[in-house]
Enzyme design. Sequence first.
Site, PDB file in Angstrom:
ATOM      1  CE  LYS A   1      -0.318  -0.016   5.095  1.00 58.39           C
ATOM      2  NZ  LYS A   1      -1.076  -0.700   6.034  1.00 58.39           N
TER       3      LYS A   1
ATOM      4  CE1 TYR B   1      12.595  32.978   3.964  1.00 56.14           C
ATOM      5  CE2 TYR B   1      12.745  30.485   3.606  1.00 56.14           C
ATOM      6  CZ  TYR B   1      12.451  31.793   2.982  1.00 56.14           C
ATOM      7  OH  TYR B   1      12.342  32.149   1.993  1.00 56.14           O
TER       8      TYR B   1
HETATM    9  C1  LIG Z   1      -0.287  -1.731   6.833  1.00 52.04           C
HETATM   10  C2  LIG Z   1      -0.754  -2.906   7.498  1.00 52.04           C
HETATM   11  C3  LIG Z   1      -0.123  -4.133   7.493  1.00 52.04           C
HETATM   12  C4  LIG Z   1       1.276  -4.019   7.557  1.00 52.04           C
HETATM   13  O1  LIG Z   1       1.979  -3.362   8.767  1.00 52.04           O
HETATM   14  P1  LIG Z   1       3.398  -3.252   8.969  1.00 52.04           P
HETATM   15  O2  LIG Z   1       3.147  -2.615  10.303  1.00 52.04           O
HETATM   16  O3  LIG Z   1       3.957  -2.183   8.041  1.00 52.04           O
HETATM   17  O4  LIG Z   1       3.977  -4.555   8.881  1.00 52.04           O
HETATM   18  C5  LIG Z   1      -0.777  -5.265   8.035  1.00 52.04           C
HETATM   19  N1  LIG Z   1      -1.843  -5.212   8.035  1.00 52.04           N
HETATM   20  C6  LIG Z   1      -2.739  -4.058   7.959  1.00 52.04           C
HETATM   21  C7  LIG Z   1      -4.507  -4.320   7.834  1.00 52.04           C
HETATM   22  C8  LIG Z   1      -2.399  -3.108   7.747  1.00 52.04           C
HETATM   23  O5  LIG Z   1      -3.245  -2.085   7.447  1.00 52.04           O
END
Ligand SMILES: *Cc1c(COP(=O)(O)O)cnc(C)c1O
Length: 371
Positions: A37, A263
């Site tokens: 994702k 700045y």
């Molecule tokens: C993002 C996510 C993961 C992965 O989690 P990590 O901490 O990056 O390993 C697994 N399951 C769900 C539902 C997620 O949203």
Amino acid sequence: MDSLPATRIEIDLDALRHNFRLAGEYAAGRDLLAVVKADAYGHGAVRAAQTLAGEGAELFGVAHLGEAAPLRQAGIDRPILLFCGVRPGEEDQVLKLRLTPMLFDLGLAERLDGLAANAGIRQPVHLKIDTGMGRVGFRPEELPEVLERLRQLSHLELEGVVSHLALADERDNPFSEEQYACFRACLRQVREAGFSPRWVHLSNSAALYSRDFPECNLSRPGISLYGGLPGPGFADLDLRPVMHVRSSIAQLKQVPAGTGVSYGHRFTTGRPTRLAAVPVGYADGYSRRFSNCGEVLIRGCRMPVVGTVCMNWTLVDVTDLPEVAVGDRVTFLGRDGDALLRGSDLAAKIGTIDYELYCSLGSHNERVYEG
Ligand SMILES: *Cc1c(COP(=O)(O)O)cnc(C)c1O
């Protein structure tokens, strides 16, 4: 003529492969769903998924439908889970692209069942249960009614049962075991209702590397694939950073003690100082919160960021590195020779986590793939 980017990101695909293999060792025979994702946490979802498919990732996970389409176009054929479900109007695309929603809404279940019936197929879904994360998913007390309704929707296939842990990054926190106990009770109900889900999964990276949930047959690592540490107690793991953020010195100048820098003059030199100006700023995803507290690597040494980080410029005090020259490589994240700026260490300086750093830097800059 094409211009060269001032900042570029090197993505080390060998490190990605290494991290996936390490996950495989800890999974001990269970399958892996690679979470890609947010454009693979800023690393580029298509290349990451292609690389991990080659390593044997069984499934992939994205947040939204829009993230899944490029993976299908790139030839990724494995099941793709939609973590954030499906919004009204997207259902046709789910069938067309053969995607698998996480299901936490009966209205969606009914719409998908109708479409699947018309198409003469069974649409896979993974039932999402909120066992204590307090975010999305059916509550355990809703399950009897949900399962009853799902039994009537004969064109859905309950292919998976899922939950998500709230505190897995705290290695010793017993709440994860409580969530697992709740999850098992839910699973029992699912099975008693006549379903036999192919996939049962609960673990993110932190849980994969610290806990054993015997009833689960799939894990969902994300951050650890990219070399991020899933929490403070995980520094011993042999995870290799995949993202390396580089720029170079555009100008060097010598200034006297007492000179105000950038700045707001929020930094004043306390000694005769050599300043390096690097064309990276918050427009490139390098947070303004690194003002006066960031560090970069130059010639393998950690050097302090001084003054306010601007939209396109960051200043570095290089007084202690006299050999530095214009054009020298500057590493904002990742490895330079033997030196390493870990995402989690940098993130802690500005009160965030490496996940956010990777997403922010990765989404703003051109990526170059190696390995
Ligand atoms: C993002 C996510 C993961 C992965 O989690 P990590 O901490 O990056 O390993 C697994 N399951 C769900 C539902 C997620 O949203």
